[in-house]
Write a protein that holds these residues in place. Structure first.
Motif, PDB file in Angstrom:
ATOM      1  N   SER A   1       7.012  26.078  25.953  1.00 15.77           N
ATOM      2  CA  SER A   1       7.875  25.709  24.825  1.00 15.77           C
ATOM      3  C   SER A   1       7.904  24.199  24.616  1.00 15.77           C
ATOM      4  N   ASP A   2       7.799  23.430  25.708  1.00 14.64           N
ATOM      5  CA  ASP A   2       7.811  21.968  25.572  1.00 14.64           C
ATOM      6  C   ASP A   2       6.570  21.479  24.843  1.00 14.64           C
ATOM      7  N   VAL A   3       5.441  22.157  25.034  1.00 15.06           N
ATOM      8  CA  VAL A   3       4.213  21.771  24.341  1.00 15.06           C
ATOM      9  C   VAL A   3       4.303  22.126  22.855  1.00 15.06           C
ATOM     10  N   LEU A   4       4.880  23.294  22.566  1.00 10.48           N
ATOM     11  CA  LEU A   4       4.991  23.732  21.176  1.00 10.48           C
ATOM     12  C   LEU A   4       5.839  22.772  20.351  1.00 10.48           C
ATOM     13  N   SER A   5       6.930  22.300  20.936  1.00  9.93           N
ATOM     14  CA  SER A   5       7.821  21.393  20.217  1.00  9.93           C
ATOM     15  C   SER A   5       7.450  19.930  20.429  1.00  9.93           C
ATOM     16  N   GLY A   6       6.432  19.691  21.251  1.00 16.00           N
ATOM     17  CA  GLY A   6       6.002  18.327  21.532  1.00 16.00           C
ATOM     18  C   GLY A   6       4.631  18.040  20.964  1.00 16.00           C
ATOM     19  N   ASP A   7       3.591  18.241  21.790  1.00 22.42           N
ATOM     20  CA  ASP A   7       2.228  17.891  21.370  1.00 22.42           C
ATOM     21  C   ASP A   7       1.767  18.685  20.153  1.00 22.42           C
ATOM     22  N   LEU A   8       2.038  20.000  20.141  1.00 23.04           N
ATOM     23  CA  LEU A   8       1.585  20.812  19.006  1.00 23.04           C
ATOM     24  C   LEU A   8       2.297  20.402  17.729  1.00 23.04           C
ATOM     25  N   LYS A   9       3.606  20.207  17.801  1.00 22.92           N
ATOM     26  CA  LYS A   9       4.346  19.799  16.611  1.00 22.92           C
ATOM     27  C   LYS A   9       3.844  18.456  16.084  1.00 22.92           C
ATOM     28  N   ALA A  10       3.572  17.530  16.986  1.00 19.06           N
ATOM     29  CA  ALA A  10       3.079  16.221  16.551  1.00 19.06           C
ATOM     30  C   ALA A  10       1.735  16.350  15.834  1.00 19.06           C
ATOM     31  N   LEU A  11       0.865  17.214  16.362  1.00 26.60           N
ATOM     32  CA  LEU A  11      -0.440  17.412  15.729  1.00 26.60           C
ATOM     33  C   LEU A  11      -0.282  18.102  14.377  1.00 26.60           C
ATOM     34  N   VAL A  12       0.576  19.119  14.309  1.00 20.25           N
ATOM     35  CA  VAL A  12       0.821  19.808  13.034  1.00 20.25           C
ATOM     36  C   VAL A  12       1.395  18.835  12.011  1.00 20.25           C
ATOM     37  N   ASP A  13       2.337  17.993  12.434  1.00 18.91           N
ATOM     38  CA  ASP A  13       2.912  17.006  11.513  1.00 18.91           C
ATOM     39  C   ASP A  13       1.823  16.073  10.976  1.00 18.91           C
ATOM     40  N   GLU A  14       0.917  15.656  11.859  1.00 20.15           N
ATOM     41  CA  GLU A  14      -0.164  14.750  11.455  1.00 20.15           C
ATOM     42  C   GLU A  14      -1.080  15.410  10.426  1.00 20.15           C
ATOM     43  N   LYS A  15      -1.501  16.645  10.687  1.00 14.88           N
ATOM     44  CA  LYS A  15      -2.418  17.322   9.781  1.00 14.88           C
ATOM     45  C   LYS A  15      -1.699  17.787   8.511  1.00 14.88           C
ATOM     46  N   ALA A  16      -0.421  18.115   8.625  1.00  8.44           N
ATOM     47  CA  ALA A  16       0.340  18.488   7.433  1.00  8.44           C
ATOM     48  C   ALA A  16       0.415  17.312   6.468  1.00  8.44           C
ATOM     49  N   ALA A  17       0.570  16.114   7.007  1.00  7.90           N
ATOM     50  CA  ALA A  17       0.610  14.923   6.153  1.00  7.90           C
ATOM     51  C   ALA A  17      -0.723  14.729   5.422  1.00  7.90           C
ATOM     52  N   VAL A  18      -1.819  15.025   6.117  1.00  5.68           N
ATOM     53  CA  VAL A  18      -3.136  14.927   5.485  1.00  5.68           C
ATOM     54  C   VAL A  18      -3.252  15.925   4.341  1.00  5.68           C
ATOM     55  N   ILE A  19      -2.886  17.187   4.617  1.00  3.22           N
ATOM     56  CA  ILE A  19      -3.007  18.248   3.609  1.00  3.22           C
ATOM     57  C   ILE A  19      -2.102  17.975   2.419  1.00  3.22           C
ATOM     58  N   GLU A  20      -0.868  17.564   2.681  1.00  2.00           N
ATOM     59  CA  GLU A  20       0.059  17.298   1.580  1.00  2.00           C
ATOM     60  C   GLU A  20      -0.359  16.042   0.812  1.00  2.00           C
ATOM     61  N   GLY A  21      -1.047  15.123   1.497  1.00  2.00           N
ATOM     62  CA  GLY A  21      -1.604  13.967   0.790  1.00  2.00           C
ATOM     63  C   GLY A  21      -2.692  14.388  -0.177  1.00  2.00           C
ATOM     64  N   TRP A  22      -3.537  15.313   0.258  1.00  2.00           N
ATOM     65  CA  TRP A  22      -4.566  15.847  -0.640  1.00  2.00           C
ATOM     66  C   TRP A  22      -3.929  16.494  -1.867  1.00  2.00           C
ATOM     67  N   ALA A  23      -2.857  17.246  -1.639  1.00  2.00           N
ATOM     68  CA  ALA A  23      -2.178  17.917  -2.760  1.00  2.00           C
ATOM     69  C   ALA A  23      -1.567  16.888  -3.712  1.00  2.00           C
ATOM     70  N   ALA A  24      -0.958  15.843  -3.155  1.00  2.00           N
ATOM     71  CA  ALA A  24      -0.344  14.814  -3.990  1.00  2.00           C
ATOM     72  C   ALA A  24      -1.380  14.092  -4.843  1.00  2.00           C
ATOM     73  N   GLU A  25      -2.600  13.993  -4.321  1.00  2.00           N
ATOM     74  CA  GLU A  25      -3.685  13.350  -5.068  1.00  2.00           C
ATOM     75  C   GLU A  25      -4.348  14.299  -6.063  1.00  2.00           C
ATOM     76  N   GLY A  26      -3.933  15.555  -6.071  1.00  2.00           N
ATOM     77  CA  GLY A  26      -4.515  16.529  -6.986  1.00  2.00           C
ATOM     78  C   GLY A  26      -5.842  17.079  -6.528  1.00  2.00           C
ATOM     79  N   ARG A  27      -6.191  16.888  -5.242  1.00  2.00           N
ATOM     80  CA  ARG A  27      -7.483  17.354  -4.730  1.00  2.00           C
ATOM     81  C   ARG A  27      -7.419  18.818  -4.299  1.00  2.00           C
ATOM     82  N   ILE A  28      -6.234  19.314  -4.018  1.00  2.00           N
ATOM     83  CA  ILE A  28      -6.000  20.743  -3.792  1.00  2.00           C
ATOM     84  C   ILE A  28      -4.723  21.123  -4.521  1.00  2.00           C
ATOM     85  N   ALA A  29      -4.511  22.425  -4.699  1.00  2.00           N
ATOM     86  CA  ALA A  29      -3.292  22.890  -5.346  1.00  2.00           C
ATOM     87  C   ALA A  29      -2.090  22.587  -4.458  1.00  2.00           C
TER      88      ALA A  29
END
Length: 212
Positions: A129-157
């Motif tokens: 559980s510590d990994v899920l809320s720690g390292d995994l969450k940090a990685l998901v947050d990082e990649k989510a920012a990338v994906i949502e950045g693509w959406a904000a730029e109109g490159r994906i829906a």
């Protein structure tokens, strides 16, 4: 689909024979844990599956919990790695589809590991559980920012990146965790093609979802 890397289940400082014996124990334990879970597994059963004596297993691991813990640690690293490979510099749809393909390949080639991970989740992840809320969450947050950045730029829906990841995990890991259901519903005529069909379907589904 690209083949996933196998987890490294040995550690430095051990002789070749020690590494081989540990690998044999891990291989047997995967079968036992995937079928019976931690609670239903026993050292006797793991030893029997490995073709070793129980004292031989205890020489390397003092408990089934120790084997289970080492397996989970190795699995977590390999399970997270496909997400790390999403590149902000790549084509958005291609990067996300490549992630889908990698996750489906893991279900195809590592079904026992997937079921072991799923069992831990069902039990509220007491050991990771510590990994899920720690390292995994940090990685998901990082990649989510990338994906949502693509959406904000109109490159994906427009898409909720975290729920997109949950969806990818669910639709790919299902083919390992519920393999018997998939094969039963598809029937023998389509059983051998189930992963190829899944790859085609998921590619089309996520392409439609993400294309502007």
């Amino acid at each position: 689909m690209n083949s996933p890397s196998r987890p490294r289940l040995d550690s430095g400082g051990k002789t070749r024979i020690q590494r081989e014996k540990r690998a044999e124990i891990f291989e047997a334990a995967l079968d036992v844990f995937a079928e019976a879970g931690l609670r239903g597994a026993t050292l006797d059963r793991i030893a029997s599956q490995a073709g070793l004596s129980k004292p031989n297993v205890v020489y390397y691991f003092d408990s089934k919990e120790a084997i289970y813990r080492d397996l989970l640690e190795a699995l977590l690293d390999i399970w997270i790695d496909p997400l790390r490979q999403i590149s902000a510099d790549g084509d958005p749809v291609s990067e996300i589809l490549a992630y889908v393909h990698r996750k489906l390949a893991m279900s195809r080639e590592m079904p026992r590991e997937s079921r072991l991970f799923a069992t831990e989740m069902i039990q509220n992840a007491p050991r990771i559980s510590d990994v899920l809320s720690g390292d995994l969450k940090a990685l998901v947050d990082e990649k989510a920012a990338v994906i949502e950045g693509w959406a904000a730029e109109g490159r994906i829906a427009p898409v909720d990146a975290r729920h997109l990841m949950f969806s990818i995990w669910a639709t790919t890991q299902h083919y390992a965790d519920f393999d018997v259901q998939v094969r039963g519903v598809l029937g023998p005529d389509r059983e051998a093609r189930r992963f190829d069909e899944a790859d085609e379907f998921l590619t089309a589904m996520y392409t439609r979802l993400l294309t502007v």
